[in-house]
Design a protein around this motif. Structure first.
Motif, short mmCIF file in Angstrom:
data_model
loop_
_atom_site.label_atom_id
_atom_site.label_comp_id
_atom_site.label_asym_id
_atom_site.label_seq_id
_atom_site.Cartn_x
_atom_site.Cartn_y
_atom_site.Cartn_z
N ARG A 84 0.85 -1.35 0.43
CA ARG A 84 0.02 -0.22 -0.07
C ARG A 84 0.87 1.16 -0.27
O ARG A 84 0.53 2.40 -0.63
N GLU A 85 1.70 1.44 0.73
CA GLU A 85 2.27 2.51 0.56
C GLU A 85 3.42 2.46 -0.36
O GLU A 85 4.11 3.91 -1.00
N ALA A 86 4.20 1.49 -0.80
CA ALA A 86 4.67 1.13 -2.38
C ALA A 86 4.00 2.24 -3.39
O ALA A 86 3.65 2.86 -3.59
N ALA A 87 2.70 1.42 -3.05
CA ALA A 87 1.20 2.42 -4.46
C ALA A 87 1.43 3.55 -4.07
O ALA A 87 0.80 4.50 -5.31
N GLU A 88 1.33 4.26 -2.78
CA GLU A 88 0.63 5.59 -2.65
C GLU A 88 2.05 6.42 -2.64
O GLU A 88 1.94 7.17 -4.14
N GLU A 89 2.95 5.73 -3.37
CA GLU A 89 3.98 6.45 -3.15
C GLU A 89 4.15 7.01 -5.33
O GLU A 89 4.89 7.85 -5.20
N ARG A 90 4.00 6.10 -5.89
CA ARG A 90 4.02 5.93 -7.45
C ARG A 90 2.70 6.64 -7.33
O ARG A 90 3.22 7.29 -8.95
N ALA A 91 2.09 6.57 -7.37
CA ALA A 91 0.71 7.46 -7.51
C ALA A 91 1.12 9.05 -7.19
O ALA A 91 0.55 10.06 -7.95
N VAL A 92 1.56 9.12 -6.13
CA VAL A 92 2.47 10.57 -6.36
C VAL A 92 3.18 11.36 -7.06
O VAL A 92 3.32 11.50 -8.07
N THR A 93 4.07 9.76 -7.67
CA THR A 93 5.06 10.32 -8.86
C THR A 93 4.61 10.60 -9.59
O THR A 93 5.15 11.43 -10.58
N GLU A 94 3.13 9.78 -9.88
CA GLU A 94 2.75 9.85 -10.86
C GLU A 94 1.74 10.83 -11.59
O GLU A 94 1.78 11.58 -12.67
N ILE A 95 0.95 11.19 -10.28
CA ILE A 95 0.22 12.31 -9.93
C ILE A 95 1.07 14.08 -10.58
O ILE A 95 0.92 14.46 -11.38
N LEU A 96 2.66 13.99 -9.85
CA LEU A 96 3.08 15.40 -9.77
C LEU A 96 3.96 14.89 -11.68
O LEU A 96 3.72 16.09 -11.90
N SER A 97 4.12 14.45 -11.74
CA SER A 97 4.95 14.37 -13.69
C SER A 97 3.67 14.31 -14.50
O SER A 97 4.21 15.51 -14.95
N ARG A 98 2.80 14.26 -14.34
CA ARG A 98 1.45 14.43 -15.22
C ARG A 98 0.95 15.73 -14.89
O ARG A 98 1.36 16.35 -15.64
N THR A 99 0.89 16.31 -13.52
CA THR A 99 1.08 17.67 -13.29
C THR A 99 2.22 18.84 -13.68
O THR A 99 1.13 19.45 -14.84
N GLU A 100 3.32 18.68 -13.88
CA GLU A 100 4.37 18.91 -14.23
C GLU A 100 4.06 18.50 -16.18
O GLU A 100 4.29 20.47 -17.17
N ASP A 101 3.81 18.06 -16.83
CA ASP A 101 3.46 17.83 -18.37
C ASP A 101 2.66 18.96 -18.48
O ASP A 101 2.71 18.90 -19.43
N GLU A 102 1.12 18.24 -17.59
CA GLU A 102 0.34 19.80 -18.48
C GLU A 102 0.87 21.19 -18.10
O GLU A 102 0.20 22.05 -18.52
N GLU A 103 1.48 21.53 -16.90
CA GLU A 103 2.33 22.99 -16.47
C GLU A 103 3.48 22.83 -17.65
O GLU A 103 2.77 24.63 -18.72
N ASP A 104 4.26 22.08 -18.60
CA ASP A 104 5.18 22.42 -19.50
C ASP A 104 4.00 22.44 -20.82
O ASP A 104 4.41 23.86 -21.72
#
Length: 118
Positions: A84-104
């Motif tokens: 669960r902890e690994a899944a949550e960390e992965r989700a945060v990483t994915e969300i941040l990378s997609r948010t950064e891509d949208e901002e770019d």
């Protein structure tokens, strides 16, 4: 004649609240029939699996599969919590990378609009 006594006579000797069964396990005042132990163990296990699934956000089948490969319930709980902890960390990483891509993408669109105006 069969006589069931629901209320014990206080003058009789009361059995202890816990006693050892023939299998060496302790039982409460009402002993579990030998043939029912496996059924109750399965029911209890399924209840714990469902509780853990609800708490950790995984399907019960995932919990059972992890349990098959380990040697104890406690070990399984540790692994599921780590999953669960690994899944949550992965989700945060994915969300941040997609948010950064949208901002770019938004910045590039803004720059394109500015260059067209000039």
């Amino acid at each position: 004649m069969l006589q069931l006594t629901f209320f014990k006579d206080r003058t009789r000797e009361q059995p202890s609240s816990s006693s050892a069964t023939t299998s060496g396990t302790s039982a409460t005042y009402t002993d579990i029939h030998e043939g029912d132990i496996a059924h109750f163990a399965q029911v209890g296990f399924e209840a714990l699996v469902q509780l853990l699934a609800n708490q950790q956000g995984f399907q019960a089948d995932v919990i059972r599969t992890v349990y098959k490969y380990l040697t104890s319930y406690e070990e399984m709980v540790e692994v599921i919590e780590e999953m669960r902890e690994a899944a949550e960390e992965r989700a945060v990483t994915e969300i941040l990378s997609r948010t950064e891509d949208e901002e770019d993408d938004h910045e590039e669109d803004s720059n394109d609009i500015k260059s067209e105006d000039e």
